[in-house]
Every structure is written in structure tokens, then in C-alpha cells.
Design an enzyme around this catalytic site. Structure first.
Site, short mmCIF file in Angstrom:
data_model
loop_
_atom_site.label_atom_id
_atom_site.label_comp_id
_atom_site.label_asym_id
_atom_site.label_seq_id
_atom_site.Cartn_x
_atom_site.Cartn_y
_atom_site.Cartn_z
N GLU A 155 -0.36 -5.58 23.86
CA GLU A 155 0.38 -4.33 24.04
C GLU A 155 -0.12 -3.59 25.28
O GLU A 155 -1.33 -3.49 25.46
CB GLU A 155 0.24 -3.44 22.80
CG GLU A 155 0.87 -4.05 21.55
CD GLU A 155 0.77 -3.16 20.32
OE1 GLU A 155 0.18 -2.06 20.41
OE2 GLU A 155 1.27 -3.56 19.25
N ARG A 201 0.37 -5.39 12.25
CA ARG A 201 -0.37 -5.65 13.48
C ARG A 201 0.20 -6.91 14.11
O ARG A 201 0.59 -7.85 13.42
CB ARG A 201 -1.88 -5.82 13.22
CG ARG A 201 -2.63 -4.53 12.95
CD ARG A 201 -2.67 -3.65 14.19
NE ARG A 201 -3.42 -2.41 14.02
CZ ARG A 201 -2.90 -1.25 13.67
NH1 ARG A 201 -1.60 -1.18 13.40
NH2 ARG A 201 -3.64 -0.16 13.56
N SER A 255 -4.20 -8.11 -5.01
CA SER A 255 -4.60 -8.16 -6.42
C SER A 255 -3.49 -8.69 -7.32
O SER A 255 -3.75 -9.11 -8.44
CB SER A 255 -4.98 -6.75 -6.89
OG SER A 255 -3.85 -5.89 -6.89
N GLY A 304 0.85 -1.17 0.00
CA GLY A 304 0.00 0.00 0.00
C GLY A 304 0.89 1.23 0.00
O GLY A 304 2.00 1.22 -0.54
N HIS A 352 5.23 0.37 19.34
CA HIS A 352 4.14 0.76 18.44
C HIS A 352 4.21 2.27 18.13
O HIS A 352 3.21 2.98 18.22
CB HIS A 352 2.78 0.40 19.04
CG HIS A 352 1.72 0.23 17.98
ND1 HIS A 352 0.66 -0.65 18.11
CD2 HIS A 352 1.54 0.83 16.77
CE1 HIS A 352 -0.12 -0.58 17.04
NE2 HIS A 352 0.40 0.31 16.21
#
Length: 321
Positions: free
Chosen positions: A261, A232, A173, A150, A280
Site C-alpha cells: 500500500e 489485511r 473457537s 468479531g 484502506h
């Protein structure tokens, strides 16, 4: 006269708030992080900017017929009550894209720290140890595999090319992308992983990505390869990652996200010399609020005021991102 209402559950600076106010001068704008400020306005807000986990119970207990659109303050949406929102036809847009620069910088900070032994030298400095630590690797001309091409993945690929790296990508895709030499799909991990010197996970958490990485995947990687996860924590089976690190099935891991977390103090990951942990924070940047408001929220708000759907980062409920 009843004014339309928007909740901005963030502490915006004056300049950014004024840019929003100019577009909706007649709206009732409720702004601030403190739940006491916005708690009593959930039931009649038309737009909520900056979702808070405390809102989940309020949304489920209140009628939300008036809520039309949520702009999250994060790229991930797994903390939202998506079933409830989908049934109520609430549109959700994310902060995807805000993080491309800071996260790609963090990725290369970790790659360079491992390859040039920066983390080892910092530890040696604390103990006043002068030792080369067998430092010899470099990232130039190596192969980087980006799982999730992305906006973050694309920026990472662009930087990788400055180091002369071969860039492999995985995208749902399979569509090609600039700066990516070869694109794969998730079903082609067996062909993808053995070729990578660095494996970078930038995926959102969905039903298809949960526990995507475990023993089988680590066994496919080179023993000299490094694994980085800034997506994640629940994309990885954590105890199987720990085992792969202990068995030296992979060379090391740079981890910004974890299944639990904060990472519990008794986690073996804290003590591993071949692991770098960041709390994070890979997406943190001084420009976060500005990018989210100016590049995402305001253009979408202009569409909303015209009776159109927001076009930037609109959540597809079926895909989960």
C-alpha cells in the site's frame, strides 16, 4: 518532582483531551502527531496512545523499562515490534470495535454496488451511456459468509439479517453468535466457501491467517460469488486472486486492503471491471477519536490507575490479536 508521562501521538480535540486530563491531572501529557513533539519522550513514557511506525526504531534503541502500556490507534498490531514489547512485559490494547459501524457500512456499500451495478452505472454516466448492463441480481435471501466474527463481523451479520440473508460465520473457537445461522472454524473452509454468494474477510493478520486465501480457496467458491477483503492485504495471495478474477473463477472482488500500500499503479487490479478498490479507508469515520478515547482508552486508563490490567481489547501476544 518527577511526573508520570503519557504520549498521545494524535491531534485530539480539546474536549477529548480534557476528558483524559481530568483523570490524570498530575501527569505530563505529551500530545500531537508530529514526531518532533514526542520523540524525546519515548524513553520515559509510561503510556503511549497512538502507535507510529517511527517509534519502532526508537523503542528498540531506547531502554523502555518505564513503558507499561500501549493503546494503538488501529485494530491491527502487525506494525508493532511485538517481540520487543512482549519481552518488556508491555501491555497492548487495540482499537478493535471502533470500526464496526463504518466497516460494516462499507461492506454493504460494496455488496450493493456489485449486485445493483452501481459501479458500472457510475462508469457509464461518465461516458453518457444509457444501458441496463444486465442488472438483475439482489442480495435478499442470498448467503453471506463472514470470515472473522468479531465486532465488525457481528455488526455485518446483524445488517445481513435485515436483508433476509443466510449468515455463515468462521470463528477460531467455533462458538455460536447471534445473527449467525451456522458457525464454522477455519479448518472447515471446504464446507463453508461453496455455500457462499458473498465471502467477507474481516480477519487480523497473524501467522495463521497470512496467505490464507489463494487459488485453492477461490476454486471452492461459486463462479457467481463475490469476495471482499477489509482485513489485511497479506491474508490473500494477491496474484492468485488476480488470476481467479481473470479466469472468472469468482464474479468480482471488493478490496480495501492490499499487500503493498498504496497499490502500485501497474497492478492489474486497477483496470479490472469486476473489482472495486477503496484505499484502506473502510474504517474511517467522524466518530473515530471519540469512540477510541471514550469507549476504550478511558475505561482502560481507569483500570491502569487502580493498578489493574486494561480489560478492553487487551492483546494476546500468542494469538497475535
Amino acid at each position: 518532582m518527577t511526573h508520570q508521562k503519557i504520549i498521545i501521538a494524535q491531534n485530539l480535540n480539546k474536549q477529548l483531551l480534557e476528558k483524559v486530563q481530568v483523570l490524570i491531572p498530575d501527569w505530563n501529557i505529551i500530545t500531537g502527531k508530529d514526531p518532533a513533539i514526542w520523540r524525546n519522550h519515548i524513553h520515559d513514557a509510561e503510556i503511549i496512545v497512538g502507535w507510529k511506525t517511527e517509534m519502532n526504531k526508537l523503542i528498540e534503541s531506547e531502554k523502555i523499562n518505564n513503558l507499561k502500556w500501549i493503546q494503538t490507534w488501529s485494530a491491527g498490531v502487525n506494525a508493532l515490534p511485538l517481540d520487543t514489547l512482549e519481552k518488556a512485559n508491555v501491555q497492548v490494547t487495540t482499537a478493535n470495535g471502533v470500526h464496526a459501524y463504518p466497516i460494516s457500512e462499507t461492506i454493504f456499500a460494496l455488496l450493493l454496488a456489485f449486485t445493483r451495478k452501481i459501479d458500472t452505472y457510475v462508469k457509464q454516466q461518465q461516458k453518457k451511456i444509457w444501458h441496463h448492463a444486465q442488472m438483475k441480481e439482489e442480495i435478499h435471501n442470498k448467503t453471506i459468509g463472514i470470515i472473522g466474527v468479531g465486532k465488525i463481523g457481528k455488526e455485518t451479520a446483524k445488517i445481513a439479517k435485515a436483508f433476509g440473508m443466510t449468515v455463515l460465520g468462521i470463528r477460531h473457537s467455533g462458538r455460536s453468535e447471534e445473527f449467525v445461522d451456522e458457525m464454522f472454524t477455519q479448518s472447515q473452509l471446504e464446507d463453508f466457501l461453496p455455500r457462499c454468494d458473498y465471502v467477507i474477510v474481516t480477519l487480523p493478520l497473524t501467522s495463521k491467517t497470512r496467505y490464507m486465501f489463494g487459488t485453492n480457496e477461490f476454486n471452492l467458491m461459486k463462479p457467481s460469488a463475490f469476495f471482499l477483503n477489509i482485513g489485511r492485504g497479506s491474508i490473500v495471495i494477491q496474484h492468485e486472486l488476480i488470476q481467479a478474477l481473470e479466469d472468472q473463477q469468482i464474479a468480482g472482488a471488493g478490496l480495501d486492503v492490499f499487500e503493498t500500500e498504496p497499490l502500485p499503479a501497474n497492478s492489474p487490479l486497477w483496470q479490472m471491471d469486476n473489482v472495486i478498490i477503496t484505499p484502506h479507508t473502510s474504517g474511517n469515520t467522524e466518530f473515530y477519536d471519540q469512540r477510541l478515547i471514550e469507549d476504550i482508552f478511558i475505561p482502560n486508563l481507569e483500570n491502569h490507575l487502580l493498578g489493574k490490567k486494561p480489560e478492553i481489547n487487551l492483546l494476546n501476544y500468542k494469538k497475535g490479536y
